[in-house]
Design an enzyme around this catalytic site. Structure first.
Site, PDB file in Angstrom:
ATOM      1  N   VAL A 135       0.907  -1.154   0.000  1.00 39.48           N
ATOM      2  CA  VAL A 135       0.000   0.000   0.000  1.00 39.48           C
ATOM      3  C   VAL A 135       0.942   1.200   0.000  1.00 39.48           C
ATOM      4  O   VAL A 135       1.542   1.525   1.023  1.00 39.48           O
ATOM      5  CB  VAL A 135      -0.946  -0.011   1.218  1.00 39.48           C
ATOM      6  CG1 VAL A 135      -1.756   1.268   1.286  1.00 39.48           C
ATOM      7  CG2 VAL A 135      -1.881  -1.221   1.153  1.00 39.48           C
ATOM      8  N   PRO A 136       1.132   1.824  -1.155  1.00 35.80           N
ATOM      9  CA  PRO A 136       2.282   2.704  -1.398  1.00 35.80           C
ATOM     10  C   PRO A 136       2.222   4.089  -0.743  1.00 35.80           C
ATOM     11  O   PRO A 136       2.121   5.117  -1.417  1.00 35.80           O
ATOM     12  CB  PRO A 136       2.303   2.808  -2.922  1.00 35.80           C
ATOM     13  CG  PRO A 136       0.875   2.663  -3.317  1.00 35.80           C
ATOM     14  CD  PRO A 136       0.292   1.676  -2.343  1.00 35.80           C
ATOM     15  N   CYS A 137       2.370   4.124   0.571  1.00 31.47           N
ATOM     16  CA  CYS A 137       2.380   5.402   1.278  1.00 31.47           C
ATOM     17  C   CYS A 137       3.630   6.223   0.939  1.00 31.47           C
ATOM     18  O   CYS A 137       3.636   7.442   1.128  1.00 31.47           O
ATOM     19  CB  CYS A 137       2.256   5.182   2.781  1.00 31.47           C
ATOM     20  SG  CYS A 137       3.452   4.044   3.482  1.00 31.47           S
ATOM     21  N   HIS A 138       4.644   5.578   0.404  1.00 32.23           N
ATOM     22  CA  HIS A 138       5.862   6.301   0.015  1.00 32.23           C
ATOM     23  C   HIS A 138       5.621   7.245  -1.159  1.00 32.23           C
ATOM     24  O   HIS A 138       6.444   8.104  -1.436  1.00 32.23           O
ATOM     25  CB  HIS A 138       6.987   5.308  -0.315  1.00 32.23           C
ATOM     26  CG  HIS A 138       6.656   4.353  -1.413  1.00 32.23           C
ATOM     27  ND1 HIS A 138       5.942   3.188  -1.182  1.00 32.23           N
ATOM     28  CD2 HIS A 138       6.919   4.387  -2.739  1.00 32.23           C
ATOM     29  CE1 HIS A 138       5.800   2.538  -2.329  1.00 32.23           C
ATOM     30  NE2 HIS A 138       6.382   3.248  -3.287  1.00 32.23           N
ATOM     31  N   ARG A 139       4.477   7.144  -1.817  1.00 27.38           N
ATOM     32  CA  ARG A 139       4.171   8.001  -2.967  1.00 27.38           C
ATOM     33  C   ARG A 139       3.523   9.331  -2.569  1.00 27.38           C
ATOM     34  O   ARG A 139       3.161  10.118  -3.436  1.00 27.38           O
ATOM     35  CB  ARG A 139       3.261   7.252  -3.944  1.00 27.38           C
ATOM     36  CG  ARG A 139       3.932   6.031  -4.555  1.00 27.38           C
ATOM     37  CD  ARG A 139       3.023   5.291  -5.499  1.00 27.38           C
ATOM     38  NE  ARG A 139       3.651   4.039  -5.905  1.00 27.38           N
ATOM     39  CZ  ARG A 139       2.973   2.972  -6.309  1.00 27.38           C
ATOM     40  NH1 ARG A 139       1.651   2.997  -6.364  1.00 27.38           N
ATOM     41  NH2 ARG A 139       3.618   1.874  -6.641  1.00 27.38           N
TER      42      ARG A 139
END
Length: 179
Positions: A135-139
């Site tokens: 779940v790409p919270c780094h984006r």
């Protein structure tokens, strides 16, 4: 963690450090770096049986391996987000819609979920994301486009974005300039 007692775990190595994977009967419930903030307590983790043969954990390990090689940019795994509040779940679901290699500002994400005034709450929910990378919270970036707030560390956030943008995980060495 509301439902954290019914978990199975496995660990995998990655270019950015060891990852703890957790699965429930509903799907993948956790992906955490070893020193990540908001990781479950060691006592709770210890109570989960290790099960490297769990199909969800195996699929996660395989997809992460392809991700590190640059051959996968969207994960196809059953997710169990049930440990989060409804608000957190809405934020985590919205994160999955951010295209690989792109970024979105916290305020833009708040607007997308219909809560434009909840920028700080969105940031808090992102920080509590139990499924790093998948779940790409780094984006998600700051209002000025800067890298801010990643529970796994800003160096990892930068590396993940470089990988997704085709630049590899690590910054190239600085070229030498003769004097």
């Amino acid at each position: 963690m509301k439902n954290a007692t019914s978990r199975f775990k496995a660990t995998v190595t990655s270019p950015l450090g060891t990852l703890l994977l957790a699965a429930s009967t509903q799907g993948l419930a956790g992906v955490w770096f070893s020193n990540q903030r908001h990781r479950p307590s060691e006592g709770l983790i210890h109570s989960w049986p290790t099960d490297a043969s769990n199909p969800v954990l195996q699929a996660t390990a395989q997809q992460l391996s392809r991700y590190w090689e640059g051959g996968l940019n969207r994960f196809d795994l059953p997710l169990d987000l049930s440990d989060g509040t409804l608000f957190q779940q809405s934020v985590w679901s919205a994160l999955c819609a951010i295209p690989p290699g792109q970024t979105l500002r916290y305020g833009e994400l708040a607007s997308q979920i219909g809560r434009p005034a909840a920028v700080r709450a969105v940031g808090t929910a992102i920080g509590r994301n139990p499924l790093s990378i998948v779940v790409p919270c780094h984006r998600v970036v700051g209002a000025d486009g800067s890298l801010t707030g990643y529970a796994g560390g800003l160096d990892r956030k930068a590396a993940l974005l470089r990988l997704e943008q085709g630049g590899g995980l690590f910054s190239p060495p600085s070229p030498c300039h003769p004097a």
